[in-house]
Design an enzyme around this catalytic site. Structure first.
Site, PDB file in Angstrom:
ATOM      1  N   ARG A  93       1.125  -9.412 -12.448  1.00  0.00           N
ATOM      2  CA  ARG A  93      -0.339  -9.837 -13.706  1.00  0.00           C
ATOM      3  C   ARG A  93       0.592 -11.082 -14.414  1.00  0.00           C
ATOM      4  O   ARG A  93      -0.241 -11.593 -14.987  1.00  0.00           O
ATOM      5  CB  ARG A  93      -0.546  -8.662 -14.221  1.00  0.00           C
ATOM      6  CG  ARG A  93      -1.118  -7.346 -13.959  1.00  0.00           C
ATOM      7  CD  ARG A  93      -1.446  -6.987 -14.726  1.00  0.00           C
ATOM      8  NE  ARG A  93      -1.320  -5.706 -14.597  1.00  0.00           N
ATOM      9  CZ  ARG A  93      -1.039  -4.338 -15.221  1.00  0.00           C
ATOM     10  NH1 ARG A  93      -1.309  -4.397 -15.999  1.00  0.00           N
ATOM     11  NH2 ARG A  93      -1.109  -2.999 -14.423  1.00  0.00           N
TER      12      ARG A  93
ATOM     13  N   GLU B  58       8.923  -0.958 -13.198  1.00  0.00           N
ATOM     14  CA  GLU B  58       7.720  -1.439 -13.233  1.00  0.00           C
ATOM     15  C   GLU B  58       6.911  -2.450 -12.517  1.00  0.00           C
ATOM     16  O   GLU B  58       6.801  -2.464 -13.796  1.00  0.00           O
ATOM     17  CB  GLU B  58       6.391  -0.766 -12.085  1.00  0.00           C
ATOM     18  CG  GLU B  58       5.259  -0.845 -11.759  1.00  0.00           C
ATOM     19  CD  GLU B  58       3.890  -0.187 -11.743  1.00  0.00           C
ATOM     20  OE1 GLU B  58       3.522   0.774 -11.878  1.00  0.00           O
ATOM     21  OE2 GLU B  58       2.489  -0.521 -11.849  1.00  0.00           O
TER      22      GLU B  58
ATOM     23  N   LYS C  56      -0.723   7.321  -7.873  1.00  0.00           N
ATOM     24  CA  LYS C  56      -1.023   6.507  -8.589  1.00  0.00           C
ATOM     25  C   LYS C  56      -2.226   7.496  -9.273  1.00  0.00           C
ATOM     26  O   LYS C  56      -3.173   7.115  -8.448  1.00  0.00           O
ATOM     27  CB  LYS C  56      -1.038   5.911  -8.765  1.00  0.00           C
ATOM     28  CG  LYS C  56      -0.901   4.546 -10.369  1.00  0.00           C
ATOM     29  CD  LYS C  56      -0.638   3.283 -10.178  1.00  0.00           C
ATOM     30  CE  LYS C  56      -1.005   2.758 -11.600  1.00  0.00           C
ATOM     31  NZ  LYS C  56      -0.481   1.894 -12.530  1.00  0.00           N
TER      32      LYS C  56
HETATM   33  C1  3PG Z   1      -0.798   0.222 -15.812  1.00  0.00           C
HETATM   34  O1  3PG Z   1      -0.696  -1.094 -15.117  1.00  0.00           O
HETATM   35  O2  3PG Z   1       0.242   1.645 -15.377  1.00  0.00           O
HETATM   36  C2  3PG Z   1      -1.271   0.666 -16.704  1.00  0.00           C
HETATM   37  O3  3PG Z   1      -1.751  -0.109 -17.533  1.00  0.00           O
HETATM   38  C3  3PG Z   1      -0.242   1.067 -17.981  1.00  0.00           C
HETATM   39  O4  3PG Z   1      -1.704   1.588 -19.025  1.00  0.00           O
HETATM   40  P1  3PG Z   1      -0.624   1.405 -20.755  1.00  0.00           P
HETATM   41  O5  3PG Z   1      -1.205   0.130 -21.470  1.00  0.00           O
HETATM   42  O6  3PG Z   1      -2.135   2.665 -21.018  1.00  0.00           O
HETATM   43  O7  3PG Z   1       0.544   2.266 -20.812  1.00  0.00           O
END
Ligand code: 3PG
Length: 213
Positions: free
Chosen positions: A46, A42, A130
């Site tokens: 961003r 994924e 999700k």
């Molecule tokens: C996402 O975008 O799915 C989360 O921000 C990932 O979260 P993490 O950085 O806590 O793994």
């Protein structure tokens, strides 16, 4: 032939959630993760380099199943369909995003965290969601509670998931896989330390295999 969200997520011991700042890192990063057993990627929208990174991975890492994350509006969904993303992930959902997913045919993993949001998505044909931000929204105990009234829904929790707690999530009946950024730490990406990333990916792959028996 394109794969459904269920088919894609069932190929993912863990889904790396990636913020790629430099498109030159995209291909070696994807290769490092695939080498560690994590083919479903994924890449979040961003960063300014996200779209170019996705294009390069699609072109140069055929073993990866390349998706876009943080897809929050119809325009982005249409763009991701155009460049050939295998799937899209959103932290939430809107009416127009769901329509764009339907119109483009790109499998979407929409975000939900409450019973009403989940019911709304079920009404629109989504049973693969999700759960974000997982830890902040009640984590394992919330997902366990949701499996009572809504057992037909499966989740990919992300947000605060790591090697230390992924076993607690995977023990639940309503989890298809988990996602997170811990397998690709920013400093390792910046340093081009692909071996560390393959090691972290392999560690996650092995742990999931061990838990799933
Ligand atoms: C996402 O975008 O799915 C989360 O921000 C990932 O979260 P993490 O950085 O806590 O793994």
């Amino acid at each position: 032939m394109s794969l459904s969200s269920r088919e894609i997520l069932s190929k993912a011991p863990v889904v790396p959630v990636l913020v790629i700042e430099d498109a030159n890192d995209a291909v070696p990063l994807a290769k490092a993760l695939v080498a560690g057993g994590l083919p479903v990627l994924e890449i979040t929208l961003r960063s300014a380099a996200a779209e170019e990174s996705i294009k390069r991975i699609i072109a140069e890492v055929p073993d990866a199943i390349t998706g876009a994350g943080t897809v929050i509006n119809a325009k982005q969904m249409e763009r991701m369909a155009k460049i050939g993303c295998a799937f899209a992930v959103s932290p939430g959902h809107t009416k127009s995003l769901l329509k764009a997913a339907k119109d483009t045919g790109v499998p979407l993993l929409p975000g939900a965290g409450t019973p009403s949001e989940i019911m709304y998505l079920l009404e629109h044909g989504y049973d693969m969601l999700k759960f974000f931000p997982a830890e902040q929204q009640g984590g394992v105990s919330m997902l366990k509670a949701l499996s009572g009234p809504l057992p037909q829904v499966k989740f990919c929790p992300t947000g605060g998931v790591s090697l230390a707690n992924l076993g607690d999530y995977l023990a639940l009946p309503n989890i298809i896989t988990v996602g997170g950024s811990w397998v690709a730490p920013k400093d390792a990406v910046k340093a081009g330390d692909w071996a560390t990333i393959t090691r972290l990916a392999q560690e996650a792959t092995d742990k999931v295999a061990e838990l799933r028996g």
